[in-house]
Design an enzyme around this catalytic site. Structure first.
Site, short mmCIF file in Angstrom:
data_model
loop_
_atom_site.label_atom_id
_atom_site.label_comp_id
_atom_site.label_asym_id
_atom_site.label_seq_id
_atom_site.Cartn_x
_atom_site.Cartn_y
_atom_site.Cartn_z
N HIS A 142 37.46 -6.27 -16.45
CA HIS A 142 36.08 -5.92 -16.77
C HIS A 142 35.27 -7.15 -17.20
CE1 HIS A 142 33.05 -3.70 -19.50
NE2 HIS A 142 32.58 -3.79 -18.27
N GLU A 154 37.67 -8.33 -20.08
CA GLU A 154 38.62 -7.39 -20.68
C GLU A 154 39.67 -7.07 -19.62
OE1 GLU A 154 36.71 -4.38 -23.76
OE2 GLU A 154 35.70 -4.23 -21.84
N1 CAA Z 1 23.13 -17.59 -13.42
C1 CAA Z 1 23.05 -18.83 -13.91
N2 CAA Z 1 22.51 -19.13 -15.11
C2 CAA Z 1 22.02 -18.11 -15.84
C3 CAA Z 1 22.05 -16.77 -15.39
C4 CAA Z 1 22.66 -16.52 -14.12
N3 CAA Z 1 22.77 -15.29 -13.60
N4 CAA Z 1 21.49 -15.98 -16.34
C5 CAA Z 1 21.13 -16.78 -17.35
N5 CAA Z 1 21.44 -18.07 -17.05
C6 CAA Z 1 21.30 -19.25 -17.90
C7 CAA Z 1 19.92 -19.76 -18.06
O1 CAA Z 1 19.59 -20.67 -17.04
C8 CAA Z 1 20.00 -20.47 -19.42
O2 CAA Z 1 20.63 -21.73 -19.34
P1 CAA Z 1 20.49 -22.83 -20.53
O3 CAA Z 1 21.10 -22.24 -21.78
O4 CAA Z 1 21.25 -24.00 -20.03
O5 CAA Z 1 19.01 -23.05 -20.66
C9 CAA Z 1 20.93 -19.59 -20.17
O6 CAA Z 1 21.68 -18.85 -19.22
C10 CAA Z 1 20.16 -18.69 -21.04
O7 CAA Z 1 19.23 -17.95 -20.24
P2 CAA Z 1 17.67 -17.78 -20.54
O8 CAA Z 1 17.13 -18.98 -21.24
O9 CAA Z 1 17.00 -17.28 -19.30
O10 CAA Z 1 17.54 -16.55 -21.47
P3 CAA Z 1 18.32 -16.22 -22.77
O11 CAA Z 1 18.45 -17.40 -23.67
O12 CAA Z 1 17.69 -14.99 -23.29
O13 CAA Z 1 19.78 -15.86 -22.28
C11 CAA Z 1 21.29 -14.18 -21.71
C12 CAA Z 1 19.98 -14.84 -21.38
C13 CAA Z 1 22.45 -15.13 -21.41
C14 CAA Z 1 21.40 -12.97 -20.79
C15 CAA Z 1 21.30 -13.80 -23.23
O14 CAA Z 1 20.11 -13.14 -23.56
C16 CAA Z 1 22.45 -12.96 -23.63
O15 CAA Z 1 23.56 -13.43 -23.85
N6 CAA Z 1 22.23 -11.62 -23.75
C17 CAA Z 1 23.25 -10.67 -24.06
C18 CAA Z 1 24.04 -10.36 -22.83
C19 CAA Z 1 25.14 -9.37 -23.10
O16 CAA Z 1 25.36 -8.90 -24.19
N7 CAA Z 1 25.86 -9.05 -22.03
C20 CAA Z 1 26.90 -8.09 -22.08
C21 CAA Z 1 26.36 -6.77 -21.73
S1 CAA Z 1 27.61 -5.56 -21.81
C22 CAA Z 1 28.36 -5.67 -20.34
O17 CAA Z 1 28.04 -6.42 -19.46
C23 CAA Z 1 29.48 -4.75 -20.18
C24 CAA Z 1 29.20 -3.40 -19.74
O18 CAA Z 1 30.11 -2.78 -19.27
C25 CAA Z 1 27.91 -2.71 -19.89
#
Ligand code: CAA
Length: 285
Positions: A142, A154
């Site tokens: 996961h 996971e």
């Molecule tokens: N590909 C490449 N780079 C990416 C990307 C992608 N798809 N998405 C984001 N990035 C990069 C950005 O370019 C940026 O890089 P730098 O740090 O070098 O500048 C970095 O990631 C951060 O992105 P942003 O500046 O656009 O925006 P942010 O600071 O808000 O980060 C985020 C975005 C990483 C999504 C952050 O908000 C975050 O960690 N959010 C929580 C995500 C989370 O909890 N995910 C788990 C969800 S639960 C799940 O997935 C399981 C389930 O079963 C439901």
């Protein structure tokens, strides 16, 4: 020593599937991404290219790795192309009947020593494995969204999963630059068992008028140092996905504390599925 993998198939070219395909190709695996919809595949290819481009711009990878990764990735609408895959990871819709049908088809196509894995966020690995003739080579893998950024995978063993399968998948996870954690085959595993009740509680807090959408998110973002508030995160994950995970928790554990908030159900019924639909708790248009 566990056998190593070289060819990985991914079924489902949505948000999770194309992220898994991208990370696997970046890590040196030869990857075949499948979807029954041509358009989904070309959207996935665009998303992978733009994610790789972002990583190059941020100097997290160099242009050579981007090109190598793209060279190791191909797409197909034909599941039969998975015959020689060492591992097939399923990342289709979170619906048990549809997954069971897919796995029984994959079981007939993929070579007998191939491993089948599901990226399900909550459905029983043991039940999915039982749709195949190789439950010892079946496992939960996961990933988190966005897959290229999030470090966690996971790993979930079903009742019959062999130790060798687990070791092979643990090694593949590490080769993809991810950190594995192990969860028993229990509804929602570790992340969603803890995350979804928090998101559901945030929705109840809004539904009961305890705070505005913005303040609930600000409270958790600034008060507990989360990168996104819970309602922003729910929109990001997809409200339909959140609802189906909560239903799995509620139906399988049977404790009323997992009851999905009625407002979540209303939003999903209205087609307000979050960011992907342009509307959820926030308006993205
Ligand atoms: N590909 C490449 N780079 C990416 C990307 C992608 N798809 N998405 C984001 N990035 C990069 C950005 O370019 C940026 O890089 P730098 O740090 O070098 O500048 C970095 O990631 C951060 O992105 P942003 O500046 O656009 O925006 P942010 O600071 O808000 O980060 C985020 C975005 C990483 C999504 C952050 O908000 C975050 O960690 N959010 C929580 C995500 C989370 O909890 N995910 C788990 C969800 S639960 C799940 O997935 C399981 C389930 O079963 C439901």
């Amino acid at each position: 020593m566990e056998p190593s993998l070289s060819t990985i198939g991914v079924v489902g070219a949505g948000q999770m599937g194309h992220g898994i395909a991208q990370v696997a190709a970046m890590s040196g695996f030869s990857v075949l991404l499948n979807d029954r919809d041509e358009q989904a595949l070309s959207k996935a290819e665009d998303a992978i290219e733009s994610s790789l481009e972002k990583l190059v711009q941020k100097e997290r990878i160099d242009a050579e790795l981007r090109d190598d990764a793209l060279g190791r990735l191909s797409t197909t609408t034909d599941l039969k192309k998975f015959a020689d895959a060492d591992l097939v990871v399923e990342a289709i819709v979170e619906n048990e009947a549809i997954k069971l049908d897919l796995f029984s088809r994959l079981d007939e196509i993929v070579k007998p020593e191939g491993i089948l894995a599901s990226n399900t966020s909550s459905i029983s690995i043991t039940r999915l494995a039982a749709a195949t003739s190789r439950p010892e080579q079946f496992i939960g893998m996961h990933f988190m969204n966005p897959v290229p950024i999030m470090k966690l995978v996971e790993i979930i063993e079903g009742v019959a999963t062999s130790e060798q399968t687990t070791e092979t998948i643990e090694a593949a996870t590490e080769k993809m630059g991810k950190t594995p954690v192990f969860s028993s085959d229990s509804p929602g595993f570790l992340v969603n068992r803890i995350l979804m009740p928090m998101i559901n509680e945030a929705i109840f807090a809004y539904h009961e008028g305890i705070g505005s959408i913005e303040d609930i998110d600000k409270a958790m973002k600034l008060g507990t140092n989360q990168p996104m508030g819970p309602l922003t995160l729910a929109d990001f994950i997809g409200l339909d996905t959140c609802l189906s995970i909560l239903e799995v928790l509620h139906d399988n554990i049977g404790d009323p504390k997992y009851r999905p908030c009625p407002l979540l159900r209303n939003y999903v019924d209205a087609g307000w599925l979050g960011r992907k639909a342009g509307r959820g708790f926030y308006d993205y248009d």
